[in-house]
Motif scaffolding. Structure first.
Motif, PDB file in Angstrom:
ATOM      1  N   ALA A 177       4.466   7.381   2.649  1.00 25.13           N
ATOM      2  CA  ALA A 177       5.355   6.257   2.358  1.00 25.13           C
ATOM      3  C   ALA A 177       4.597   5.177   1.615  1.00 25.13           C
ATOM      4  O   ALA A 177       3.373   5.113   1.635  1.00 25.13           O
ATOM      5  N   SER A 178       5.353   4.290   0.975  1.00 26.84           N
ATOM      6  CA  SER A 178       4.845   3.006   0.509  1.00 26.84           C
ATOM      7  C   SER A 178       5.193   1.969   1.572  1.00 26.84           C
ATOM      8  O   SER A 178       6.140   2.146   2.347  1.00 26.84           O
ATOM      9  N   TYR A 179       4.421   0.880   1.635  1.00 26.24           N
ATOM     10  CA  TYR A 179       4.662  -0.103   2.688  1.00 26.24           C
ATOM     11  C   TYR A 179       4.245  -1.487   2.226  1.00 26.24           C
ATOM     12  O   TYR A 179       3.547  -1.662   1.224  1.00 26.24           O
ATOM     13  N   GLY A 183       0.791  -1.210   0.000  1.00 27.18           N
ATOM     14  CA  GLY A 183       0.000   0.000   0.000  1.00 27.18           C
ATOM     15  C   GLY A 183       0.824   1.259   0.000  1.00 27.18           C
ATOM     16  O   GLY A 183       2.058   1.233   0.011  1.00 27.18           O
ATOM     17  N   SER A 184       0.116   2.381  -0.010  1.00 24.15           N
ATOM     18  CA  SER A 184       0.732   3.695   0.122  1.00 24.15           C
ATOM     19  C   SER A 184      -0.131   4.509   1.076  1.00 24.15           C
ATOM     20  O   SER A 184      -1.353   4.354   1.124  1.00 24.15           O
ATOM     21  N   ARG A 196       1.333  -3.608   9.310  1.00 24.41           N
ATOM     22  CA  ARG A 196       1.963  -2.813   8.253  1.00 24.41           C
ATOM     23  C   ARG A 196       3.364  -2.407   8.685  1.00 24.41           C
ATOM     24  O   ARG A 196       3.547  -1.873   9.784  1.00 24.41           O
ATOM     25  N   ARG A 197       4.343  -2.601   7.801  1.00 25.74           N
ATOM     26  CA  ARG A 197       5.726  -2.222   8.077  1.00 25.74           C
ATOM     27  C   ARG A 197       5.992  -0.867   7.420  1.00 25.74           C
ATOM     28  O   ARG A 197       6.162  -0.777   6.201  1.00 25.74           O
ATOM     29  N   LEU A 198       6.014   0.174   8.240  1.00 25.79           N
ATOM     30  CA  LEU A 198       6.179   1.543   7.769  1.00 25.79           C
ATOM     31  C   LEU A 198       7.561   2.063   8.137  1.00 25.79           C
ATOM     32  O   LEU A 198       8.192   1.564   9.083  1.00 25.79           O
TER      33      LEU A 198
END
Length: 267
Positions: A91-93, A78-79, A109-111
């Motif tokens: 960010a994109s993740y 995702g973004s 989610r890894r941000l």
């Protein structure tokens, strides 16, 4: 005036504690009425508070927009664009999804700024409608809308659009509530509208016009507006693509002193 930067498709049945798309017969038997989560693309808008990093502050208001894809094998991509107080980050993740008890889907989610954990309630067809952030100290809810595949174009919004927005405005060292409803006419990326607003309990009405510029091959865009009093507003917008045009759009305001998010529905 008013204030203002994610999507899906079906999946195999998942069992208790198993990753999306992976079978676990015993777990499935334990919750036979849970629908299979639907893979595909979603738009997400959320708002709430998160723990503050500043001294002498208990929490910070926040809001976000996401375009998220649920993929086979329990994978997410995702973004996101997010307001945290008067600042902004994007960010994109990537991440993972796992089914748990009660037909709840647990997302991780890894941000760039850390791991975010959320739990999503699924409807009877396996679609996400609402979610709650599960990071310690955060109180953030989000609403979800499915998006059709493909990119968007400005003409997808043509016609009448109505909106509801809530948020906060920074004044005299603190945040005060605001709310806005709007009626807009769109034509090929240009908008004319009327906003009914309340800022800290002081009401006003204002006409405005603006322009949406979409990112290349995307449903994200930048929206710039100016009201009849000469005040300018900037937003990040995400068109919610439907099978026939756009269902409307989510927006997140980018002006530092206004932290607002809204859902604008196409007639």
């Amino acid at each position: 005036m008013h204030q203002r930067r994610v999507a899906l498709i079906p999946l195999a049945a998942v069992g208790l504690g198993t990753v999306i798309g992976m079978q676990a017969p015993q777990a499935q038997a334990a919750q036979p009425n849970c629908p299979a989560p639907m893979l595909g693309r979603y738009a997400v808008m959320g708002m709430g508070v998160q723990p503050s990093q500043a001294a002498n502050a208990t929490n910070t208001p926040t809001a976000h927009l996401l375009e998220e894809r649920w993929l086979a094998g329990g994978q997410l991509q995702g973004s996101v664009i997010e307001r945290v107080g008067r600042s902004e980050r994007q960010a994109s993740y990537s991440g993972t999804a796992r089914m748990t008890e009660g037909c709840v889907l647990r997302l991780e989610r890894r941000l760039p700024w850390g791991t975010e954990r959320s739990e999503v309630m699924l409807d009877g067809k396996g679609r996400p409608l609402y979610s709650l952030n599960r990071n310690s100290g955060s109180v953030i809810t989000s609403r979800w809308l499915p998006m059709a595949p493909g990119s968007c174009k400005a003409a997808d919004l043509n016609g009448l659009v109505l909106s509801s927005q809530v948020g906060l405005s920074w004044s005299n060292g603190g945040w005060s509530p605001n709310a806005v409803v709007q009626r807009e006419q769109w034509r090929d990326g240009s908008v004319q509208g009327l906003a009914l607003s309340s800022y800290g309990g002081v009401g006003e009405s204002a006409t405005y016009n603006g322009k949406l510029n979409l990112d290349a091959s995307s449903c994200w865009g930048s929206l710039n507006e100016r009201d009849a009093k000469g005040t300018t507003y900037t937003y990040r917008a995400l068109l919610v693509k439907g099978r026939a045009g756009a269902r409307g759009y989510f927006y997140l305001q980018r002006d530092p002193n206004d932290l607002t998010a809204g859902w604008l529905v196409r007639d």
